[in-house]
Design a protein around this motif. Sequence first.
Motif, short mmCIF file in Angstrom:
data_model
loop_
_atom_site.label_atom_id
_atom_site.label_comp_id
_atom_site.label_asym_id
_atom_site.label_seq_id
_atom_site.Cartn_x
_atom_site.Cartn_y
_atom_site.Cartn_z
N SER A 95 18.02 9.33 0.37
CA SER A 95 17.98 8.87 -1.02
C SER A 95 18.19 7.37 -1.13
N SER A 96 18.56 6.72 -0.02
CA SER A 96 18.91 5.31 -0.11
C SER A 96 18.40 4.45 1.04
N ILE A 97 17.87 5.06 2.09
CA ILE A 97 17.38 4.30 3.25
C ILE A 97 15.87 4.15 3.13
N GLY A 98 15.39 2.94 3.26
CA GLY A 98 13.96 2.69 3.10
C GLY A 98 13.13 3.30 4.22
N ALA A 99 11.92 3.69 3.87
CA ALA A 99 11.01 4.26 4.87
C ALA A 99 10.69 3.25 5.96
N ASP A 100 10.67 1.97 5.61
CA ASP A 100 10.37 0.96 6.62
C ASP A 100 11.46 0.89 7.68
N ALA A 101 12.73 1.05 7.27
CA ALA A 101 13.83 1.03 8.23
C ALA A 101 13.77 2.24 9.17
N LEU A 102 13.41 3.39 8.64
CA LEU A 102 13.28 4.58 9.47
C LEU A 102 12.08 4.46 10.40
N ALA A 103 10.96 3.98 9.86
CA ALA A 103 9.74 3.89 10.66
C ALA A 103 9.88 2.89 11.80
N ALA A 104 10.71 1.86 11.59
CA ALA A 104 10.86 0.81 12.61
C ALA A 104 11.40 1.35 13.92
N GLY A 105 12.12 2.46 13.88
CA GLY A 105 12.69 3.02 15.09
C GLY A 105 11.88 4.13 15.70
N MET A 106 10.69 4.40 15.15
CA MET A 106 9.89 5.53 15.62
C MET A 106 8.79 5.10 16.57
N ARG A 107 8.48 5.99 17.48
CA ARG A 107 7.38 5.74 18.40
C ARG A 107 6.04 5.83 17.67
N ASP A 108 5.92 6.80 16.74
CA ASP A 108 4.70 6.97 15.96
C ASP A 108 5.08 7.03 14.48
N PRO A 109 5.19 5.89 13.81
CA PRO A 109 5.65 5.87 12.42
C PRO A 109 4.66 6.49 11.43
N SER A 110 3.45 6.76 11.87
CA SER A 110 2.48 7.38 10.97
C SER A 110 2.87 8.82 10.63
N ARG A 111 3.79 9.40 11.38
CA ARG A 111 4.22 10.78 11.15
C ARG A 111 5.26 10.86 10.03
N LEU A 112 5.81 9.74 9.62
CA LEU A 112 6.96 9.73 8.72
C LEU A 112 6.57 9.74 7.25
N VAL A 113 7.29 10.52 6.47
CA VAL A 113 7.21 10.46 5.01
C VAL A 113 8.60 10.81 4.48
N ILE A 114 8.97 10.24 3.36
CA ILE A 114 10.24 10.61 2.73
C ILE A 114 9.98 11.70 1.71
N ALA A 115 10.80 12.75 1.76
CA ALA A 115 10.78 13.81 0.76
C ALA A 115 12.19 13.88 0.18
N HIS A 116 12.38 13.19 -0.94
CA HIS A 116 13.72 13.04 -1.52
C HIS A 116 13.98 14.16 -2.52
N PHE A 117 14.73 15.18 -2.08
CA PHE A 117 15.15 16.28 -2.94
C PHE A 117 16.38 15.85 -3.75
N PHE A 118 16.65 16.60 -4.81
CA PHE A 118 17.80 16.33 -5.67
C PHE A 118 18.75 17.52 -5.63
N ASN A 119 20.02 17.23 -5.70
CA ASN A 119 21.05 18.25 -5.56
C ASN A 119 21.31 18.98 -6.89
N PRO A 120 21.30 20.34 -6.89
CA PRO A 120 21.04 21.25 -5.78
C PRO A 120 19.54 21.35 -5.48
N ALA A 121 19.20 21.25 -4.20
CA ALA A 121 17.79 21.14 -3.81
C ALA A 121 16.97 22.35 -4.17
N ASP A 122 17.59 23.51 -4.22
CA ASP A 122 16.83 24.72 -4.55
C ASP A 122 16.86 25.04 -6.04
N THR A 123 17.40 24.12 -6.85
CA THR A 123 17.44 24.30 -8.30
C THR A 123 16.67 23.21 -9.04
N VAL A 124 16.95 21.94 -8.72
CA VAL A 124 16.28 20.83 -9.40
C VAL A 124 14.82 20.75 -8.93
#
Length: 286
Positions: A95-124
């Motif tokens: 919910s707070s870390i940018g996709a670019d920061a996560l992708a920077a550490g990946m071997r294949d960043p094309s596989r990455l996507v953020i799916a930001h659920f809201f709490n409770p994830a199975d209700t909202v």
Amino acid sequence: MAETIAVLGAGIMGAGIARVFGRADHDVRVFDVRAEAAGAAAESAGGTAHGSVAEAVDGATIVLEAAPERLDLKLALLAEVEAANDDAVIASNTSSIGADALAAGMRDPSRLVIAHFFNPADTVPLVEVVPGPATPPETVERMVGLLTAAGKTAVPLAQQVEGFIANRLQAALYREAMHLVERGVATPEQVDAVVTAGLGPRWALAGPFEIMDLGGLDVWTSVTDGIFPTLGDASAAPGMLRERVERGDLGAKTGRGFLERDADASARFASRLTALLEARDDISKS
């Protein structure tokens, strides 16, 4: 089409995410460093618990990462996933870390996507879907389709922005709410009452642009001309928030925040939220 979905992390969010996909008849696998938590989450989702990341993601077509909000933990987990699985879409529930920061550490960043659920994830219903710098449109589309079929309201962003959409909107409201209290205009209880008795019921049925259309854009031009120059413009957390954190008054988790909170406050809120969303769905269908 049923997917094989590995959920990594079985805390409150991970367990809820597992249930979302279990209810949609996907093959759900759960891993957590706490074996008991993984087992409970898997059972609630009709899935299976696994003793390692490699075991959970072996053969998975979708991997949902729901680790705590620490970049080092998430990067280490993503590296384990890439080492054990060559082609699954890897979605982070950050919910707070940018996709670019996560992708920077990946071997294949094309596989990455953020799916930001809201709490409770199975209700909202809402899930924000955010591409990384190398994420192809078809990966975003695939994730949106998967979430929509599971009954979620998936909102894809065209590009990354700090806080995505929902947290930016919340932050703007919270900044002004604290500004009003700090100025002595109202108490926290009074601000909450204005939102729950006035703004909230309207927002449950219509967003800000629809509300402005219904009120008249000429009216809102006058309103914003008059109010915008007077709004709080803090560029960091205000003193009333920092002081409470320094005292250890963290809200429901400690029993005191802006207001007194008992141990059941979070559970009661979740119950009220479920009832509200069910009522909203009934209204929308009528």
